[in-house]
Structure formats: structure tokens, C-alpha cells
Enzyme design. Structure first.
Site, short mmCIF file in Angstrom:
data_model
loop_
_atom_site.label_atom_id
_atom_site.label_comp_id
_atom_site.label_asym_id
_atom_site.label_seq_id
_atom_site.Cartn_x
_atom_site.Cartn_y
_atom_site.Cartn_z
N GLU A 92 7.41 -30.43 -30.09
CA GLU A 92 8.18 -30.83 -31.28
C GLU A 92 9.68 -30.58 -31.13
OE1 GLU A 92 5.99 -28.36 -31.08
OE2 GLU A 92 6.46 -26.68 -32.40
N CYS A 116 0.29 -25.00 -28.82
CA CYS A 116 0.40 -23.58 -28.47
C CYS A 116 -0.84 -22.83 -28.96
CB CYS A 116 1.71 -23.00 -29.01
SG CYS A 116 2.30 -21.65 -27.98
N HIS A 123 5.65 -26.37 -26.81
CA HIS A 123 6.05 -26.89 -28.13
C HIS A 123 6.79 -28.22 -27.97
CE1 HIS A 123 4.98 -23.50 -30.73
NE2 HIS A 123 5.25 -22.75 -29.69
N1 GLN Z 1 0.15 -16.31 -30.42
C1 GLN Z 1 0.03 -17.14 -29.27
C2 GLN Z 1 0.73 -16.54 -28.07
O1 GLN Z 1 1.55 -15.69 -28.21
C3 GLN Z 1 0.56 -18.53 -29.56
C4 GLN Z 1 2.01 -18.56 -29.81
C5 GLN Z 1 2.47 -19.86 -30.41
O2 GLN Z 1 1.69 -20.62 -30.94
N2 GLN Z 1 3.75 -20.13 -30.36
O3 GLN Z 1 0.45 -16.92 -26.96
#
Ligand code: GLN
Length: 554
Positions: free
Chosen positions: A519, A380, A517
């Protein structure tokens, strides 16, 4: 008809109620029962997604896009039933629903009260959670500890539920603490006596006490607890500290927890079969190798902030017969002078995150991993910083950034969709601050994977993973980034958003950034293909590096 097990907690929090609930669910599942878990959180926040991971640990995301308590992650790792939005709710959501009904006039002008309106609403939410999947048993974990003002409506609601459903359809399990007092050289049962008293005051007689202690509780102490709490002696179960949570199902089963619950609920099943848990514990305890991964994030307190990520890495270790050691590197302290400290690691990982703090350190970590051919996994935010890094140093886009960190950047390679569509004049920019918690890309989405890419070797043609973020790789820069050498190896099927970026094999052995994500979908049984590949790459890097060192010595 679904039967219910209510799990409450006493004395102090953080005793592992989530693990205890998930373990009971796992043993029941191994007896052939269909089981689900529901978590009730006694705080007023409507949306657990907006709570600080510092205070509350990671936000777990379900397939259907709910931002939930991290215990739901344990649930999914321990049993096969998938969690949904309705498997977790807060007092805030209950009140919101009651107040909306009141505004709509549903209560016909009656006085709206905690009992019965709030307690009825809780019961309706619990039933809805249980009905979300077809199950024999729903295990309901009630957050907080008995005696808290906040937990009272929940306890009253489940007491009423058990009265309505009858004794053979409900069971109560209470998790309590039995401290070892070093000065006296004794285990103390008094706090347990008191917490059960509190529970019985509100009309709940537990069927089982799970007694957390740093050691096994001897029989005479268990008998004493039984006498004072009116719980049968074999219902007083010892839950001592273990080095891996995967030992808990066997521990509870050996003491007859599942037998007792099945007797109480009059469930006739085959005996429990915990062989796969035994095998798992054996694997965890007998790794052939060890790898060390540098996790460059802003939470370095080894807290619950990266719970699922830590678990996913461990699972990947198990499937590579390796122990994965995770060293936290505070990205705020990383700079050009000390970034070479990453050389001693077998791989680098930049996890998800929000906000500007430590971002430049993360970009530096990605650059170091790229230039030194260290396996890199960006999750992310970790994918976004890798993209920024490539834009700045390979794409000639000085000052490239995400508008999250630098709204005035000359090259917003990462930005809100509205912002980058704005440049086309297609969509009006909306105030990003106005709706915190409401504008995220959440939950499972599918993407097509590019043939011949590393991502394709890992995932095959299609990848379906869960999301939780606001910012996206800006479409207007993709061509430039590809010219600079970045491979866009997966794109969402519907909105055509960038999902995976990587470096080609000629340039780097293993460099992947994912906008989702992964995970959240890793289980100890299958591991997760992306993490398994990544840990394998870390092992290969370790082997290659050892070879280089040996050669140098010779
Ligand atoms: N801050 C980034 C976004 O909002 C990444 C978010 C995250 O890593 N979950 O896109």
C-alpha cells in the site's frame, strides 16, 4: 538554490495541513518545478514507529526504511519526489542529536540552550531534508498548532531561517480555522485573528492564510481577515470541505495560491497544468460499479490507522472504474457462529497488525475466504494468518501459530528468524523484548517471483516492496506447507525469506498473502498492480455470484 515554504497551523489540529502542503507541492510540480516536502513533528518520541496507530494514525514506511508520520504518505501520493528518512524528524530526534553532541564535547563546554543550539540543529535538519533531493522548492510542514509550547523551537528556527535566506527565498503559509456558528448563522473570523496575532508575536508574518471552513468564505469576510491579519486580500484563501482530497489542488490553484507563492519566491515558470487532477476527480466521481471489501482488523474506528491501505484500494478502484467500499469487521468479534457474515462481501482483506488481539478472528476470516473461494488479500500479518490457517487446516499441524501470539506453540510456522534458526543451533536466541523499535525488517527489499504463479502475472520477475515487521515464515515448515498446497511464490533475493504465498488457480480464484506492505507504493496515477488485480478479482466474484443468484431465481 532551494527556496522554502513553511506551513504552520493554527486554532486546532486535524485541519488537513498535510493535504494542503501536498496540494501546494503538486501544483508547483505541475508548473515544472522540482519540489520536496519535509515534516517536522513536535513531540519527544525519537521513533514515530513505536507510537500507537490509535493515537497517531498509520506509520508510513519509506524505501530507505524510515518509520514516519502518515503525512509522508500523502506527499508520495501527491508528488513524484520520493520521501527519505531525512524528510521527517521529531523534537525527540533533535534533542537526541544535541545531547549526543554535548556528550561528545562538541560544544566545548558552552552552556547548551534551546536557542541557539536546538534551533540551529532544527535548521540543519531542515536543510538536510531539502538537500536529500535536488529541488527548487522545499515545503516544510510544521506539526502542531501555533501557541503550543512544543512547536515554539520549530517556529523560532524557521523564523531565523527566513531572516538568513531573505524574503524572496522563503514564504509562510498558515492554515487556520473559520468555524460556522449555526446559532448565529455566521462564519467567525476571531480565532483566525488570534492565531495570526500569536504568529506575529514570534516574528512571523504569514504571506498566505488557508482558511478551513465547511463552506467557501465570502469576500467581505476575507477582506475582514485580511485587514486584521495584515495578509493581502488575495492571500486569504478559502479551503472548504470536499468529498475527495484530490479536489484540493484545483481549489487552491483557482484562488491563485501557486501564483502568489511563485511571485513571492520570484520563480518564473510555465502556468500550472492540473488536467490530470481533473481527470482523476472525474474518475472518482463516475465509477461504473461498486465493490465492497471486508477489512478484518482491530482498528474499526475508520481512523487514520490504515490510511495508505484505504488509498491504495481506492486507487485500484479508479483503475477498475469502480468505487471501492470498505466495511470494517472487528476481528475480535468474529467467531465460528458469525463468520458467514463475510459471504455478503466481494472480497476479504486482512491488514497488517501487531499483537495477539483479534488474531483468531483473522485466521477464521482467512479460512472462510479460502473455503468459500472469496478473493483474499493478506498483508503482512494477513499473510502470516493465512499461513497459519493453511498449516492448521491443510497441513495437519494442529496448534500451528506465530510465536508472537503463542510462544509455546508446537508448530511455530511464523517466528522470529533467531527463533527458527535456533532450532538449527546456529544462532543464539536474543531477547525479543529488549529492543522494541530496533529489530524490524524495514524498508524496500527485492524478491524473485516464481514463474507461472499468480504473483508473477501481477509483478513479473522481480518484486520490490517495503517492509515493517519482525516475524517471518519459518523456513523449517516451508516444505510441509507446500505439500499442503500453499505456493511460495516470491523469496527475497538476499536472505531467502518468504515474501508471497498464494493458493494455486485450480484451488482458489485469488488468494494471496504478502509479507510486505504494498500500500505504501500506490499512487492515484498508476494505482498498484497487486491492488488492481485484487479489486478486479472482487469484481469478478461479484459478477459470478450475481450469476449464481440469477440462476437460482430462474
Ligand atoms: N506482527 C507481525 C510481525 O511483526 C506483522 C507486522 C505487520 O503486519 N506489519 O511480523
Amino acid at each position: 538554490m532551494t527556496k522554502f515554504v513553511f506551513v504552520t497551523g493554527g486554532v486546532v489540529s486535524s485541519l488537513g495541513k498535510g493535504i494542503a502542503s501536498a496540494s501546494l507541492a503538486a501544483i508547483l510540480e505541475s508548473r515544472g518545478l522540482k519540489v520536496t516536502l519535509i515534516k517536522l513533528d513536535p513531540y519527544l518520541n525519537v521513533d514515530p514507529g513505536t507510537m500507537s496507530p490509535f493515537q497517531h494514525g498509520e506509520v508510513f514506511v519509506t524505501d530507505d526504511g524510515a518509520e514516519t508520520d502518515l503525512d509522508l504518505g500523502h506527499y508520495e501520493r501527491f508528488i513524484t519526489t520520493r520521501m527519505k528518512k531525512s524528510n521527517n524528524f521529531t523534537t525527540g530526534q533533535i534533542y537526541k542529536s544535541v545531547l549526543e553532541k554535548e556528550r561528545r564535547g562538541d560544544y566545548l563546554g558552552k552552556t547548551v540552550q534551546v536557542i541557539p543550539h536546538v534551533t540551529n540543529e532544527i535548521q540543519a535538519f531542515v536543510k538536510r531534508g531539502a538537500e536529500a533531493s535536488v529541488v527548487d522548492v522545499a515545503i516544510v510542514e510544521i506539526g502542531g498548532t501555533v501557541g503550543d509550547i512544543e512547536s515554539l523551537p520549530f517556529l523560532e528556527a524557521v523564523r531565523q531561517m527566513s531572516l538568513k535566506l531573505g524574503p524572496s527565498n522563503t514564504a509562510f503559509v498558515h492554515l487556520t480555522y473559520v468555524p460556522w456558528i449555526a446559532a448565529a448563522g455566521e462564519l467567525k473570523t476571531k480565532p483566525t485573528q488570534h492565531t495570526v496575532q500569536k504568529l506575529r508575536e514570534i516574528g512571523i508574518q504569514p504571506d498566505v492564510l488557508l482558511c478551513r471552513a465547511d463552506r467557501a468564505i465570502p469576500d467581505d469576510e476575507r477582506e475582514k481577515i485580511s485587514l486584521f491579519t495584515n495578509v493581502l486580500p488575495h492571500g486569504v484563501i478559502s479551503m472548504w470541505d470536499v468529498d475527495t482530497i484530490y479536489k484540493v489542488p484545483r481549489m487552491l490553484h483557482e484562488q491563485g495560491l501557486d501564483e502568489l507563492i511563485c511571485m513571492k519566491l520570484q520563480l518564473l515558470t510555465k502556468p500550472a497544468d492540473l488536467r490530470r487532477w481533473d481527470k482523476l476527480v472525474h474518475e472518482v466521481e463516475h465509477p461504473a460499479r461498486e465493490v465492497t471489501i471486508a477489512m478484518c482488523g482491530k482498528y474499526t474506528d475508520l481512523s487514520d490507522s490504515y490510511k495508505s491501505l484505504n488509498e491504495a484500494l481506492r486507487h485500484a478502484g479508479i483503475h477498475n472504474h469502480a468505487r471501492v467500499k470498505i466495511d470494517y469487521v472487528d476481528s475480535e468479534t468474529l467467531d465460528e457462529k458469525n463468520v458467514a457474515q463475510l459471504a455478503k462481501f466481494d472480497a476479504v482483506l486482512v491488514p497488517g497488525g501487531f499483537g495477539k488481539r483479534g488474531v483468531e478472528g483473522k485466521i477464521l476470516a482467512a479460512q472462510y475466504a479460502r473455503e468459500h473461494k472469496l478473493p483474499y488479500l493478506g498483508i503482512c500479518l494477513g499473510m502470516q494468518v493465512a499461513t497459519i490457517e493453511v498449516a492448521r487446516h491443510l497441513g495437519g499441524l494442529a496448534g500451528a501459530n506465530s510465536t508472537e501470539f503463542d510462544p509455546a506453540t508446537p508448530h511455530p510456522v511464523i517466528a522470529l528468524i533467531d527463533e527458527w534458526q535456533d532450532r538449527d543451533g546456529t544462532i543464539q536466541k536474543r531477547d525479543a523484548q529488549s529492543d522494541l523499535g530496533g529489530t524490524m525488517r524495514l524498508g524496500a527489499q527485492s524478491s524473485d517471483v516464481k514463474a507461472g504463479s499468480l504473483a508473477h502475472r501481477i509483478y513479473g520477475n522481480v518484486v520490490t516492496e517495503r517492509h515493517r515487521h519482525r516475524y517471518e515464515a519459518n523456513e523449517h515448515y516451508l516444505e510441509r506447507l507446500q505439500q499442503a498446497g500453499l505456493v511460495i511464490s516470491a523469496i527475497t533475493q538476499r536472505e531467502k525469506l518468504t515474501e508471497i504465498v498464494e493458493l494455486p488457480a485450480e484451488v482458489h480464484p485469488w488468494f494471496v498473502g504478502v509479507q510486505f506492505h504494498p500500500e505504501f507504493k500506490s499512487t492515484p496515477w498508476d494505482g498498484h498492480p497487486l491492488f488492481i488485480h485484487y479489486v478486479k478479482a472482487a469484481l469478478d466474484h461479484q459478477t459470478a455470484r450475481a450469476g449464481v443468484i440469477e440462476k437460482a431465481a430462474a
